[in-house]
Design an enzyme around this catalytic site. Structure first.
Site, mmCIF file in Angstrom:
data_model
loop_
_atom_site.group_PDB
_atom_site.id
_atom_site.type_symbol
_atom_site.label_atom_id
_atom_site.label_comp_id
_atom_site.label_asym_id
_atom_site.label_seq_id
_atom_site.Cartn_x
_atom_site.Cartn_y
_atom_site.Cartn_z
ATOM 1 N N ASN A 100 14.636 24.001 71.996
ATOM 2 C CA ASN A 100 15.168 22.759 72.563
ATOM 3 C C ASN A 100 16.438 22.479 71.763
ATOM 4 O O ASN A 100 16.452 21.703 70.823
ATOM 5 C CB ASN A 100 14.158 21.623 72.428
ATOM 6 N N LYS B 245 16.285 28.500 76.548
ATOM 7 C CA LYS B 245 15.211 27.824 77.297
ATOM 8 C C LYS B 245 15.915 26.950 78.329
ATOM 9 O O LYS B 245 16.658 26.052 77.967
ATOM 10 C CB LYS B 245 14.385 26.956 76.347
ATOM 11 N N GLU C 285 10.690 21.558 80.797
ATOM 12 C CA GLU C 285 10.391 20.342 80.055
ATOM 13 C C GLU C 285 11.639 19.492 79.862
ATOM 14 O O GLU C 285 11.941 19.025 78.774
ATOM 15 C CB GLU C 285 9.750 20.699 78.700
ATOM 16 N N ASP D 17 0.221 27.522 77.771
ATOM 17 C CA ASP D 17 0.956 27.216 76.548
ATOM 18 C C ASP D 17 0.121 27.449 75.290
ATOM 19 O O ASP D 17 -0.349 26.490 74.684
ATOM 20 C CB ASP D 17 1.427 25.750 76.602
ATOM 21 N N GLU E 236 -0.003 25.707 66.639
ATOM 22 C CA GLU E 236 0.204 24.429 67.325
ATOM 23 C C GLU E 236 -1.070 23.874 67.972
ATOM 24 O O GLU E 236 -1.402 22.717 67.776
ATOM 25 C CB GLU E 236 1.296 24.611 68.383
#
Ligand SMILES: *[C@@H]1O[C@H](CO)[C@@H](O)[C@H](O)[C@H]1NC(C)=O
Ligand SMILES: *[C@@H]1O[C@H](CO)[C@@H](O)[C@H](O)[C@H]1NC(C)=O
Ligand SMILES: *[C@@H]1O[C@H](CO)[C@@H](O)[C@H](O)[C@H]1NC(C)=O
Ligand SMILES: *[C@@H]1O[C@H](CO)[C@@H](O)[C@H](O)[C@H]1NC(C)=O
Ligand SMILES: *[C@@H]1O[C@H](CO)[C@@H](O)[C@H](O)[C@H]1NC(C)=O
Ligand SMILES: *[C@@H]1O[C@H](CO)[C@@H](O)[C@H](O)[C@H]1NC(C)=O
Ligand SMILES: *[C@@H]1O[C@H](CO)[C@@H](O)[C@H](O)[C@H]1NC(C)=O
Ligand SMILES: *[C@@H]1O[C@H](CO)[C@@H](O)[C@H](O)[C@H]1NC(C)=O
Length: 844
Positions: A222, A299, A303, A382, A410
């Site tokens: 991101n 990316k 999202e 994910d 995560e």
């Protein structure tokens, strides 16, 4: 001999504190019993005198290793002596360098692929030949790994990497934070810039190089467009300099909208000539700062990220935009397949996020430039505790592909739970997709073998930070080690890699090896047992920290990680016949297996089918709901054995690491019970079906805080989500600055018990608690997990903050009075859930 070794151990081994910084590269002295009877080189010759050369680093590393392991302080020279070649030396260099100065044969040269090496050990004469400079360094690390594992065999073999792309991705933001940060803030960015002191960056490159990783994407996918400012390009140049001696290249993640956000253009349309020029200029400029830039990671349209779809262009248009300017410099463009719509409507039975990747890439196979690699997460959602292999791997026969694995845990306990991930990764790497009815292992697809692709490989999201252990926990480094070694050779076993790591990281002791390996191998099945079973996913809080239990968060939102659990049944119907059609994205043989309730593996039942809670499993005959209950109890029972198993290694591990690991395993055993109870209570509530073994909701050895006599301001609150508190309620203090108390008269038979207290440890305070039996202090503790646990912390009473403390061996008589005092701190109001007095062997 013994004396000398002890002195050496003092001088060499123990001088470096066992803080984890060297991870598996400790070069600890071998125990005497293993270090006798072998011949070693008497000198080191590394055939390059340039200090930034990986070959030069290989010489330094061999020196360090032989000194550490054997106390041999060898001279390092950078050229072969003229005349007779030495007979007791380790000589390391590239094929080219050997070609000039010795007789290393044509056979070796022709067997080597880029980054590959030849290693020959003949007594005290060792020859390491790299196809290129970093290949030579890899060979040196391999030789040192053999020595450190006390393997002194004569060997002669070629080792080539399975694939050219063996990269980590680090989700570092420019301000120093990391997205999914479990090992402290990042090691190279701070305040918008690359830091001055890049010592840790160099040390990290060394670790990566030792397991064959050849590039690092240094910033978050991101991406912040400011990575491209002049100052940052200079910083990246310094960072690449720090990596280069270890043969690690630098790459960066880009923000698709940069032409507009920092380039002054009105568009970021990938077909716009101005945009193309922008990226060409940026690329040329970056290569001036980093001449060996590995490439980019992008990316897009995921999202909320911008991308080509914003302009009705294809994902291939988007990827090729970056790939073309990279071609002039030999760079690679990694393009993430993690493209999906996060505003799906769950009332549509056929809507399915899992379908997204194949749908978005439909028709694009063969449309990507040759230096594009599509980077595909192992599963279609994910990084869940269990997912089927992403079907996209079967759809890219004319496109390069890489698999994306997540070293950072995560959804898998955020390094506070021991979860060794290689067995999970192997389920995907070894999966046969049967493309065109032929063997098509995922590992053969990503290495380029199956479809004869020139590029491909492995991307591992590592997110290392400034914590001395890199990842936030000593045991978590097993995952980084295994990632690198699998990227080099994915046919290796999870067990074999683990044993290597255990020996290198902790030592040779047989009991230690078997105990720690056994625990690590049980850890993923155990974690699956106490989180989400049968392919329902991890069941964590997907809207907040991704850490503790919150199954309700999976549904009724647009993210599409749905379970569709209601009063009658559970699971996503992904069949072609009546569901979302996802099963049909696999080649026919695999699709047929998943489509039918008679052939779908139990472990993925709820991934592919919506069934009643009373559906029976094929393998065990249990109902789905009873399996949930049984698995959760079994998982928590396994976790409860870990502290004692680790404690049996006392004295075999240095005390710093021993204590740090033990503390976490105790925490994990407690949090496993939080998970167990939350998931079981949640589905018991949904299904109204009782545990046939009577455990769920029945805790005969607990006293709920809300049932105790409260004073000093403790008052009862409902906890949300309800299932994360025992009895669904807790007590919190209502007055700052003074202690509140909860008191109960114990009615259990006289005996010796473990006293357990369930409480909540929020991020916004460090409350103190103390437990007294008949006014005598039993123990006290502080809610300071935010200071030593690596997970993302919560500021609420929930499944992330819920935790336990345990005081063993407390003698109790019927009628004794137990009092817990809680003193709030900050916004954490000394929350208390329950006390339990557990007889020997009761896990509750
Ligand atoms: C020595 O290393 C430098 C820096 O990596 C490299 O440019 C040079 O080609 C190497 N020389 C030989 C003989 O391999
Ligand atoms: C190794 O030898 C060098 C050169 O003789 C010396 O300077 C250095 O201190 C020695 N190192 C150790 C650890 O003995
Ligand atoms: C993209 O296409 C859709 C319909 O096909 C259209 O409504 C939209 O305006 C187009 N967007 C752009 C930026 O061209
Ligand atoms: C989802 O679809 C249903 C039925 O079509 C509709 O009633 C509802 O408003 C939709 N929800 C959202 C958030 O769009
Ligand atoms: C088929 O799908 C519907 C939803 O459209 C669902 O209610 C039903 O249970 C499914 N039938 C079977 C046999 O799975
Ligand atoms: C997981 O749960 C099953 C019972 O469902 C049990 O047989 C198995 O031993 C458990 N494994 C671990 C590692 O907890
Ligand atoms: C489930 O929880 C809700 C809300 O807490 C409660 O009203 C309901 O009675 C519970 N149902 C069962 C079967 O426990
Ligand atoms: C106690 O103090 C904290 C701040 O330190 C505050 O957030 C909290 O609201 C206070 N609670 C009460 C009950 O006064």
């Amino acid at each position: 001999m013994v004396m000398r070794r002890i002195l050496l151990a003092l001088a060499v081994g123990c001088a470096a504190a066992e803080d984890g910084l060297n991870a598996w590269l400790r070069y600890a002295p071998l125990p005497c019993s293993l270090s006798r009877h072998h011949s070693l080189p008497e000198s080191i010759i590394a055939l390059n005198s340039t200090t930034t050369s990986p070959v030069y680093s290989a010489g330094q590393e061999l020196h360090k290793g032989l000194l550490g392991i054997f106390g041999k302080n060898l001279t390092v020279s950078t050229s072969l002596p003229s005349g007779k070649p030495p007979s007791k030396a380790v000589v390391v260099g590239t094929v080219a360098a050997f070609g000039k100065s010795s007789g290393v044969g044509h056979d070796v040269a022709s067997a080597l692929e880029p980054d590959g090496f030849w290693l020959e050990v003949k007594g005290s004469m060792v020859t390491i030949v790299g196809q290129n400079e970093r290949g030579a360094l890899y060979g040196a690390f391999q030789y040192l790994s053999l020595l450190a594992r006390a393997d002194f065999s004569d060997v002669a073999f070629v080792s080539n990497p399975a694939a050219p792309v063996r990269w980590t991705n680090e989700w570092d933001n420019l301000d120093g934070s990391i997205e999914h940060q479990y090992g402290g803030p990042g090691i190279w960015f701070q305040g918008g810039h690359v830091v001055d002191d890049l010592t840790r960056a160099g040390q990290y490159a060394r670790l990566l190089s030792s397991v064959g990783i050849n590039a690092v994407i240094v910033n978050n996918v991101n991406a912040d467009a400011n990575i491209l400012t002049d100052a940052n390009m200079q910083g990246l140049g310094r960072l690449a300099d720090a990596f280069r001696p270890y043969g690690v290249q630098l790459g960066i993640a880009l923000n698709f909208a940069s032409p507009q956000s920092i380039g002054g253009l009105s568009t970021f349309d990938p077909l716009d000539p101005g945009v193309i020029q922008f990226w060409t200029d940026i690329t040329d400029k970056l290569y001036q700062h980093v001449p060996d830039l590995a490439g980019y990671l992008v990316k897009a349209n995921s999202e909320g990220q911008p991308g080509p779809l914003t302009y009705n262009r294809t994902l291939a248009d988007g990827a090729n935009l970056f790939a073309r300017p990279l071609q002039a410099h030999g760079g690679v463009l990694m393009f993430r397949a993690f493209v999906y719509n996060n505003n799906l409507n769950e009332s549509d039975w056929k809507a399915d996020r899992a379908n997204a990747a194949v749908q978005f890439f439909d028709g694009l196979d063969g449309k990507f430039e040759e230096n594009v690699v599509v980077q595909v997460k192992y599963g279609p959602i994910d990084f869940q505790v269990r997912e089927p292999t992403s079907p996209l791997f079967a759809h890219l026969s004319r496109t390069n592909a890489a698999i994306e694995l997540e070293v950072a845990q995560e959804y898998l306990g955020q390094q506070c739970h021991l979860v060794y991930l290689a067995p999970l990764w192997k389920t995907v790497l070894d999966f046969d997709l049967r493309v065109d009815g032929r063997p098509s292992l995922v590992r053969d697809i990503v290495t380029g073998r199956r479809f004869k692709r020139p590029l491909g490989g492995f991307a591992g999201v590592a997110n290392v930070g400034t914590h001395p252990t890199w990842l936030g926990s000593h045991l978590a480094t097993a995952n980084l080690y295994a990632f690198g070694r699998l990227a080099w050779d994915p046919s290796q076993t999870a067990e074999g890699l683990l044993d290597e790591w255990v020996v290198l990281t902790f030592g040779h002791d047989r009991h230690l090896r078997s105990t720690l390996s056994q625990m690590a191998l049980e850890s993923w099945p155990m974690y699956e047992n106490y989180t989400g079973n049968l392919g329902i996913q991890t069941l964590t809080d997907i809207l907040y920290t991704h850490y503790g239990p919150n199954p309700a968060s999976m549904d009724n939102n647009g993210w599409g990680q749905w379970t569709r659990a209601d009063a009658h049944g559970i699971g996503m119907d992904r069949t072609v016949s009546n569901g979302t059609g996802f099963a049909g994205q696999y080649p026919p043989e695999v699709a047929a297996m998943y489509e039918s309730l008679h052939t779908v593996p139990d472990e993925l039942l709820l991934w592919f089918h919506h069934v009643p809670y009373t559906q029976r499993l094929r393998t065990t005959g249990e109902t789905v709901i009873q399996h949930f209950y049984n698995a959760h109890y079994a998982g928590a029972e396994t976790a409860a054995t870990f502290p004692a198993r680790w404690a049996s290694l006392r004295g075999k591990v240095d005390s710093d690491r021993y204590d740090a690991v033990l503390r976490r395993l105790i925490y994990q055993a407690g949090h496993a019970i939080v998970w167990r109870d939350a998931i079981n209570e949640f589905y018991r509530n949904k299904s109204s079906i009782e545990d046939e073994r009577g455990r769920v909701g029945h805790h005969p050895w607990r006293v709920e805080a809300e049932d105790m006599t409260l004073a000093g301001g403790y008052s009862v609150v409902d906890v949300t989500p309800f299932e994360t508190a025992s009895g669904f309620r807790a007590v919190v203090a209502t007055k700052n600055g003074s202690a509140a108390t909860a008191t109960t008269t114990l009615r259990f038979p006289d005996g010796t018990y473990d006293l357990v207290v369930g409480y909540f440890d929020q991020a916004n305070g460090r409350s103190r608690w103390a437990a007294y039996l008949n006014d005598k202090l039993v123990g006290s503790w502080v809610g300071d997990g935010e200071d030593w646990l690596s997970h993302e912390h919560s500021t609420h009473l929930d499944g992330h903050s819920a935790t336990r403390v345990r005081f063993p061996g407390v003698k109790v008589r019927k009628g004794d009075v137990l009092r817990v005092e809680g003193t709030p701190d900050g916004g954490e109001m000394a929350p208390l859930d329950y006390v339990a007095l557990l007889p020997d062997g009761v896990i509750d």
